[in-house]
Design an enzyme around this catalytic site. Structure first.
Site, PDB file in Angstrom:
ATOM      1  N   ASP A  53       1.004  -1.260   0.317  1.00 37.70           N
ATOM      2  CA  ASP A  53       0.198  -0.008   0.301  1.00 37.70           C
ATOM      3  C   ASP A  53       0.755   1.002  -0.444  1.00 37.70           C
ATOM      4  OD1 ASP A  53       0.343  -0.212   2.458  1.00 37.70           O
ATOM      5  OD2 ASP A  53      -0.947   0.932   3.436  1.00 37.70           O
ATOM      6  N   GLU A  81       0.108  -1.197   5.956  1.00 40.02           N
ATOM      7  CA  GLU A  81       1.435   0.012   6.583  1.00 40.02           C
ATOM      8  C   GLU A  81       0.517   1.593   6.940  1.00 40.02           C
ATOM      9  OE1 GLU A  81       4.678   1.058   8.420  1.00 40.02           O
ATOM     10  OE2 GLU A  81       4.092   1.806   6.401  1.00 40.02           O
TER      11      GLU A  81
HETATM   12  N1  BES Z   1       8.819   3.070   5.510  1.00 38.34           N
HETATM   13  C1  BES Z   1       8.127   3.488   6.710  1.00 38.34           C
HETATM   14  C2  BES Z   1       8.611   3.668   8.106  1.00 38.34           C
HETATM   15  C3  BES Z   1      10.130   4.301   7.902  1.00 38.34           C
HETATM   16  C4  BES Z   1      10.315   6.165   7.824  1.00 38.34           C
HETATM   17  C5  BES Z   1      10.930   4.334   8.613  1.00 38.34           C
HETATM   18  C6  BES Z   1      11.704   6.353   7.821  1.00 38.34           C
HETATM   19  C7  BES Z   1      12.006   4.523   8.671  1.00 38.34           C
HETATM   20  C8  BES Z   1      12.270   5.443   8.314  1.00 38.34           C
HETATM   21  C9  BES Z   1       6.568   3.220   6.727  1.00 38.34           C
HETATM   22  O1  BES Z   1       6.321   3.514   5.508  1.00 38.34           O
HETATM   23  C10 BES Z   1       6.020   4.667   7.301  1.00 38.34           C
HETATM   24  O2  BES Z   1       5.365   5.888   7.007  1.00 38.34           O
HETATM   25  N2  BES Z   1       5.074   4.171   8.792  1.00 38.34           N
HETATM   26  C11 BES Z   1       4.861   5.022   9.425  1.00 38.34           C
HETATM   27  C12 BES Z   1       4.015   4.347  10.309  1.00 38.34           C
HETATM   28  C13 BES Z   1       2.613   4.495  11.065  1.00 38.34           C
HETATM   29  C14 BES Z   1       1.463   4.820   9.863  1.00 38.34           C
HETATM   30  C15 BES Z   1       2.415   3.741  11.976  1.00 38.34           C
HETATM   31  C16 BES Z   1       5.033   6.303   9.904  1.00 38.34           C
HETATM   32  O3  BES Z   1       6.526   5.994  10.410  1.00 38.34           O
HETATM   33  O4  BES Z   1       4.696   7.567  10.142  1.00 38.34           O
HETATM   34 MN    MN Z   2       6.984   2.226   4.240  1.00 38.56          MN
HETATM   35 MN    MN Z   3       5.402   5.296   4.780  1.00 36.77          MN
END
Ligand code: BES
Ligand code: MN
Ligand code: MN
Length: 458
Positions: free
Chosen positions: A88, A153
């Protein structure tokens, strides 16, 4: 291994052409009108896994979007990788700021621009191609691999925890591998050994039954816009320290070794500030920028809504005010407990002149691991071979909540090996992935399976 690398080098352009089809599917999990597209991305992932030679490829239905699963278990005695990623993507607004359409992948200056290119389809596809290279060239993989991809996610992985808990046997493995993070900098490959957690809220204030004439009623009632500003102003002091009582109680302090390592990283604060377009950097006093983002918690206002915001002027006292706020959590802070502390503090600091509604939204636990562990070191060797340079060890400020679930429920360590870049524009207009990193990432992934296979179970 040379035959596998040859296959990847020969396939370079074809892989990019195939990736474009994946990126063309607007699988935005946050928007109900894209539910069909989200499903199409799940189907595309499934077909691709079958095509590259994975077995038992199937969709697991959940109350939300399906989990894609496939495995190849033909290496008895060798370790099993559980590869996780997400199909997604984030919404694309504001659309007018995109140079090329978000779902028509476009290559400019060696980068592929599209929503999902870096986060996370491009990085997931990298592993599909690494698997393909092994299976097509040698008929086998150097270790066992189970792939699970989720479609929620970006909206908090609401159904994934239950899925993991109810499929423990199917998901049994030795190590989790994820490529869903940026590398430290262009030309500086990295392995990430820590993520922050998250705790997200909406706050609604109501002052009166409807908007009021600010002349006729100004002075008689509280203004919810103003009260909201006052409430938010009590969350942090001027030094950036969060004022919620008990907030820092469980935070694991950064250890001196780590702090010394961060000092050595090739970080140019001036360039960082300039690229962000910030007049001055700001964060909790007593910590460097890297320490603040990677190892310290924060409180952020994600959005504000209240009153008249159109052109011109309107004399009104708004009836309501709303804020979306979230806290990034450092290792050992529990989202549930922090959420409770926040809720009671908000209730305490909000005056009785407005009605307060606090809504808890998604959250996730922080995670940190030992970068000296054997699987992380295996990944470091693979990255060094592929990128011609030893990776640095970093943490990240973002969150991938399922990483701590894998640890708790399946007892698995995770290797986070990402090939995005700090300027990849994830969640923003003009998201992109460097094609050189994509290519080297395929090689590194192929070598990672090899390294993990060759070194046996840790
Ligand atoms: N890929 C990201 C997580 C990430 C961001 C890892 C920057 C390392 C560095 C993931 O898709 C994401 O955006 N996660 C969300 C999680 C939330 C929706 C629970 C986030 O970090 O805001
Ligand atoms: Mn991600
Ligand atoms: Mn993300």
């Amino acid at each position: 291994m040379n035959a596998v690398i040859d296959y990847i080098n020969t396939g370079r352009d074809r892989f990019v052409a195939e990736l474009k089809h994946y990126l063309a599917i607007p699988s935005i999990s946050a928007l109900p009108q894209h539910a069909g597209d989200v499903r199409r991305a799940a189907d595309f992932s499934l077909d691709e896994l079958k095509r590259v030679g994975m077995q038992h490829a199937q969709l697991f239905e959940t109350p939300g979007n399906p989990v894609v699963y496939a495995d190849w278990l033909g290496a008895p005695g060798a370790p099993t990788i559980l590869f996780y990623g997400h199909y997604d993507v984030q919404p694309v607004d504001p659309l007018n700021l995109w140079t090329s359409p978000p779902f028509e992948a476009t290559i400019r200056d060696g980068e592929i621009y599209a929503r999902g290119s870096a986060d996370d389809k491009g990085q997931v596809f990298m592993h599909f191609k690494a698997i393909e290279a092994h299976l097509k060239q040698t008929g086998k993989l150097p270790c066992n691999i189970k792939v699970i991809l989720e479609g929620e996610e970006e909206v908090g992985s609401e159904n994934l925890d239950d899925f993991v808990r109810s499929h423990k046997t199917e998901l049994a493995a030795d190590v989790v591998v994820i490529s869903d993070s940026p590398m430290f900098d262009r030309g500086v490959p990295s392995i990430c050994y820590g993520l922050r957690g998250l705790c997200y809220f909406q706050i609604d204030l109501r002052g009166t039954a409807s908007d009021l004439h600010s002349g006729s009623f100004g002075g008689a009632v509280a203004n919810p816009s103003f009260v909201l500003a006052q409430v938010l102003a009590q969350m942090k002091d001027r030094g950036g320290r969060i004022k919620i009582p008990g907030f820092y109680d469980d935070v694991v302090p950064l250890n001196p070794d780590e702090r010394a390592e961060y000092e050595k990283l090739p970080f140019n604060e001036k360039r960082y500030r300039k690229e962000l377009g910030a007049p001055k950097l700001f964060g909790e006093s007593g910590y460097s920028t890297m320490e603040r983002v990677w190892g310290r918690p924060t409180f952020e206002v994600n959005g504000l809504l209240s009153g008249f915001t159109g052109e011109g002027a309107k004399t009104v006292i708004p009836a309501v005010a709303m804020a979306k706020v979230s806290m990034r959590l450092a290792p050992n802070q529990a989202p549930q407990k922090i959420g409770d502390l926040f809720e009671s503090y908000v209730k305490k600091v909000t005056p009785k002149t407005v009605d307060l509604t606090v809504t808890r939204m998604h959250g996730g636990k922080p995670w940190v691991t030992d970068y000296k562990s054997p699987y992380v070191q295996a990944a470091a060797r693979a990255i060094e071979q592929a990128f011609g340079q030893r990776p640095v060890f970093t943490r990240e400020g973002g969150s991938i909540p399922v990483v701590s679930t894998f640890q708790e429920v399946l007892g698995l360590p995770t290797v986070l090996f990402g090939v995005g870049l700090p300027d990849e524009n994830a969640h923003a207009p003009n998201e992109k992935l460097d094609l050189g990193n994509f290519h080297n990432g395929i090689i590194a992934s192929a070598m990672l399976y090899e390294q993990i296979g060759a070194n046996g179970k840790a």
